[in-house]
Design a protein around this motif. Structure first.
Motif, short mmCIF file in Angstrom:
data_model
loop_
_atom_site.label_atom_id
_atom_site.label_comp_id
_atom_site.label_asym_id
_atom_site.label_seq_id
_atom_site.Cartn_x
_atom_site.Cartn_y
_atom_site.Cartn_z
N ALA A 136 0.86 -1.19 -0.17
CA ALA A 136 0.15 0.07 0.13
C ALA A 136 0.76 1.39 -0.11
CB ALA A 136 -1.01 0.04 1.12
N ILE A 137 2.16 1.22 -0.15
CA ILE A 137 3.04 2.41 -0.14
C ILE A 137 2.54 3.51 -0.95
CG2 ILE A 137 5.25 3.20 -0.35
CD1 ILE A 137 6.29 0.51 0.99
N LYS A 138 2.53 2.91 -2.33
CA LYS A 138 2.33 3.83 -3.70
C LYS A 138 0.92 4.07 -3.69
CE LYS A 138 6.29 2.31 -5.97
NZ LYS A 138 6.86 1.91 -7.55
N GLY A 139 0.04 4.55 -2.80
CA GLY A 139 -1.30 5.04 -2.71
C GLY A 139 -1.26 6.77 -2.60
N GLU A 140 -2.51 7.13 -2.63
CA GLU A 140 -2.85 8.22 -2.46
C GLU A 140 -4.15 8.71 -1.85
OE1 GLU A 140 -3.56 10.72 -6.43
OE2 GLU A 140 -4.48 8.84 -7.13
N TRP A 141 -4.23 9.71 -1.28
CA TRP A 141 -5.51 10.14 -0.44
C TRP A 141 -6.59 10.79 -1.38
CZ3 TRP A 141 -6.53 8.10 3.86
CH2 TRP A 141 -5.59 7.53 4.99
N LYS A 142 -7.50 10.35 -1.50
CA LYS A 142 -8.71 11.00 -2.46
C LYS A 142 -10.15 11.22 -1.40
CE LYS A 142 -8.80 10.75 -6.44
NZ LYS A 142 -8.05 11.59 -7.30
N LEU A 143 -10.50 12.42 -1.76
CA LEU A 143 -11.82 12.77 -0.94
C LEU A 143 -13.03 11.89 -1.15
CD1 LEU A 143 -11.91 16.78 -1.19
CD2 LEU A 143 -11.25 15.56 0.51
N ALA A 144 -13.50 11.64 -0.05
CA ALA A 144 -14.98 10.86 0.12
C ALA A 144 -15.93 11.83 0.01
CB ALA A 144 -14.86 9.82 0.88
N LEU A 145 -17.32 11.38 0.04
CA LEU A 145 -18.53 12.40 0.39
C LEU A 145 -19.27 11.97 1.43
CD1 LEU A 145 -19.74 12.49 -3.40
CD2 LEU A 145 -18.31 14.20 -2.07
N GLY A 146 -18.56 11.64 2.72
CA GLY A 146 -19.05 11.18 3.94
C GLY A 146 -20.20 12.24 4.44
N ASP A 147 -19.76 13.54 4.25
CA ASP A 147 -20.90 14.32 5.02
C ASP A 147 -22.04 14.44 4.06
OD1 ASP A 147 -20.94 17.14 6.52
OD2 ASP A 147 -21.69 17.65 4.53
N GLU A 148 -22.20 14.28 2.95
CA GLU A 148 -23.34 14.21 2.01
C GLU A 148 -24.05 12.78 2.24
OE1 GLU A 148 -20.39 15.23 0.92
OE2 GLU A 148 -20.32 16.73 -0.36
N LEU A 149 -23.27 11.70 2.52
CA LEU A 149 -23.97 10.67 2.68
C LEU A 149 -24.56 10.68 4.07
CD1 LEU A 149 -24.47 7.54 2.47
CD2 LEU A 149 -22.04 7.23 3.43
N PHE A 150 -23.92 10.98 5.06
CA PHE A 150 -24.52 10.89 6.60
C PHE A 150 -25.57 12.04 6.69
CE2 PHE A 150 -20.22 9.25 7.48
CZ PHE A 150 -20.66 7.89 7.79
N THR A 151 -25.59 13.06 5.82
CA THR A 151 -26.61 14.14 5.78
C THR A 151 -27.80 13.52 5.21
OG1 THR A 151 -24.94 15.87 5.71
CG2 THR A 151 -27.52 16.38 4.99
N LYS A 152 -27.85 12.74 4.08
CA LYS A 152 -28.80 11.94 3.62
C LYS A 152 -29.13 10.96 4.44
CE LYS A 152 -31.45 11.36 -0.14
NZ LYS A 152 -32.59 12.37 -0.39
N LEU A 153 -28.47 10.38 4.90
CA LEU A 153 -28.74 9.24 6.02
C LEU A 153 -29.76 9.66 7.08
CD1 LEU A 153 -28.32 6.15 6.73
CD2 LEU A 153 -26.39 6.83 7.98
N LYS A 154 -29.60 10.80 7.76
CA LYS A 154 -30.24 11.53 8.90
C LYS A 154 -31.32 11.95 8.07
CE LYS A 154 -29.76 14.52 12.52
NZ LYS A 154 -28.59 15.85 13.12
N GLU A 155 -31.50 12.25 7.06
CA GLU A 155 -32.78 12.98 6.30
C GLU A 155 -33.70 11.71 6.30
OE1 GLU A 155 -33.86 13.98 2.19
OE2 GLU A 155 -32.19 15.01 2.84
N VAL A 156 -33.24 10.53 5.92
CA VAL A 156 -33.97 9.38 5.77
C VAL A 156 -34.31 8.53 6.87
CG1 VAL A 156 -33.98 7.11 4.31
CG2 VAL A 156 -33.39 8.96 3.22
#
Length: 509
Positions: free
Chosen positions: A326-346
């Motif tokens: 796993a050394i040659k990886g990179e960080w990528k942004l996820a959309l957790g804020d949008e997911l948990f907002t939608k989850l709370k809404e539902v």
């Protein structure tokens, strides 16, 4: 969601004693719940309960929803007249301290097939009560298949196809099946009807036994903490049925970007899990329907949801296909804020715990705190630095969960036997009570219980004071994990209950 101050024990059901070579949802599971109740515990944490694939890891499952068939109790099936004791007269001399998966799986499969044949053909005796019971089971089975069809039908077909070609991944099946062309799938459903019906039946048995066990726990004021892994296996019904959700080549369905974590405490080369990472843009386009379905389902079968690898919902480590570590990886942004907002809404405020270990950034902390999820502290990480180490109890927040160790850690005794002189000296300075000769596992349990963290969880191995041989998992190693069992139900005796109850009550848990 606000939690009440409480404590509990981490134990995966496979680790329970059983004559069948693997822990199950039968008598010893009920005895374990009684032990928790006697000991003043209010929580039982389990690992993911799905059917395991490569390496027998609960975190590498054929399904994000289905249950593990080998957790089904044959003795409970006998009470439903689906099995008889004579059906297991040839039971092998299984290892009582570890799960020998290669021996256990075919043996329990044979028993499940006998139960299915008896269910399908009806009881041979003339006892009217037996026939009435069978009728009830048949009606419950029909109801289960109807209510769970959304996930069940993809899963049972996937498993039947996998068993037809167990040596290859689904994307190597004939193209029409891999691409889920409706006519080809219908033809396979007809060809594999009996195997598919067997898999439906097995899932019905699992969830029937699990819900009865959960009800028993809840009646004794024990809530179950279930685990939702962030990733799913490439070779799973989920990826086959929903390839758009994942980072796959659109033609070959090969994984293009693999999940893992960079080098850390556990491994100098990081951990390369091999699961496909998510196509977060597509998930957002679908209003995160796949994720919400996962939460909705698990919320029916457990009381509290622990999100594994929570930091991956803020940003995730992706490694290009073909890399060996796993050394040659990179960080990528996820959309957790949008997911948990939608989850709370539902679904409203769900009882969620966040496993926020690893490389934690201010952004991860903000995501956790914005939704009020308790994070985690681990005492076995606390003594390797200085007084600023946030795993030391004086740094804990009320809204957190403290563990002596997790399923990925050594046991408390095993850690102590291998810890450095520096760690030992810091521990001696920090823990006054240890000078009285208190065993290391009970010293750590007492520290966890005494902390301000709203929840304290202790692996059963630490309650029993077991050494490194009882470790559940060594991260970064693909084989030899997940097999530990305690061999004798009598180990959970009254003296042990009294000691655990005493420290639990002392610290108002």
């Amino acid at each position: 969601m606000a939690f009440q101050r409480a404590s509990g024990v981490l134990l995966h059901p496979t680790s329970l004693p059983s004559k069948f070579g693997i822990g199950d949802l039968g008598e010893t599971a009920y005895q374990f719940i009684e032990f928790l109740s006697r000991s003043g515990q209010k929580l039982w944490q389990v690992l993911p309960l799905g059917p395991t694939g490569y390496g027998n890891s609960p975190y590498m499952s054929f399904s994000a929803i289905a249950g593990n068939p080998y957790l089904i109790s044959p003795e409970l099936l006998a009470k439903q007249y689906l099995l008889k004791e004579e059906d297991w007269e040839d039971i092998p001399d299984f290892d009582q301290n570890r799960v020998d998966f290669e021996a256990v799986i075919p043996y329990k499969r044979k028993l499940l097939e006998i139960a299915y044949t008896r269910f399908k053909q009806g009881y041979a005796d003339q006892d009217p009560q037996h026939h009435h019971d069978l009728y009830l089971i048949q009606e419950q089975f029909k109801k289960f298949c109807y209510e769970e069809a959304d996930w069940l039908e993809d899963y049972v077909l996937f498993v039947a196809l996998h068993e037809e070609n167990p040596e290859i991944l689904w994307n190597q099946w004939e193209p029409a099946i891999a691409k889920r062309e409706p006519q080809a799938l219908q033809q396979k459903r007809e060809e594999l009807h009996e195997q598919i019906e067997f898999q439906r039946f097995v899932q019905f048995l699992f969830f029937d036994q699990w819900l009865k066990l959960k009800q028993y726990a809840n009646m004794r004021n024990i809530r179950i903490i279930g685990d939702i892994p962030i990733y799913v296996s490439h070779n799973s019904a989920d990826v086959w049925a929903n390839p758009e959700n994942f980072a796959l080549d659109p033609e070959t369905y090969e994984v293009t970007q693999m999940a893992g974590v960079p080098p850390d405490y556990f491994s100098e080369t990081g951990q390369l899990w091999g699961n496909p990472v998510y196509n977060w843009d597509y998930l957002q386009e679908t209003n995160f329907a796949w994720w919400i379905d996962r939460f909705r389902f698990l919320n029916r079968y457990v009381d509290i949801i622990r999100i594994d690898h929570f930091r991956g919902f803020e940003s995730f480590w992706q490694v290009p296909a073909g890399e060996e570590n796993a050394i040659k990886g990179e960080w990528k942004l996820a959309l957790g804020d949008e997911l948990f907002t939608k989850l709370k809404e539902v679904m409203g405020d769900l009882p969620i715990l966040a496993e926020d270990l690893g490389v934690i950034t201010p952004e991860v902390i903000k995501l956790r705190d914005d939704f009020g999820f308790p994070g985690m502290q681990v005492l076995l990480f606390a003594f390797g630095g200085d007084s600023g180490n946030f795993h030391l109890p004086h740094h804990y927040r009320h809204n957190s969960v403290v563990y002596t160790g997790t399923h990925d850690n050594d046991t408390a005794v095993g850690w102590w036997q291998r810890s450095s002189n520096y760690e030992k000296q810091l521990f001696y300075k920090y823990v006054v009570g240890f000078a009285s000769g208190e065993p290391i596992n009970w010293a750590l349990i007492r520290i966890a219980m005494a902390s301000v963290a709203v929840i304290a969880i202790v692996p059963l191995q630490d309650v029993l004071g077991l050494d490194n041989s009882a470790r559940m998992n060594v991260p970064g190693t693909a084989t030899g994990n997940w097999g530990w069992r305690y061999s004798d139900p009598d180990l959970l005796n009254q003296d042990l209950s009294d000691r655990l109850l005493d420290v639990t009550q002392l610290y108002s848990r």
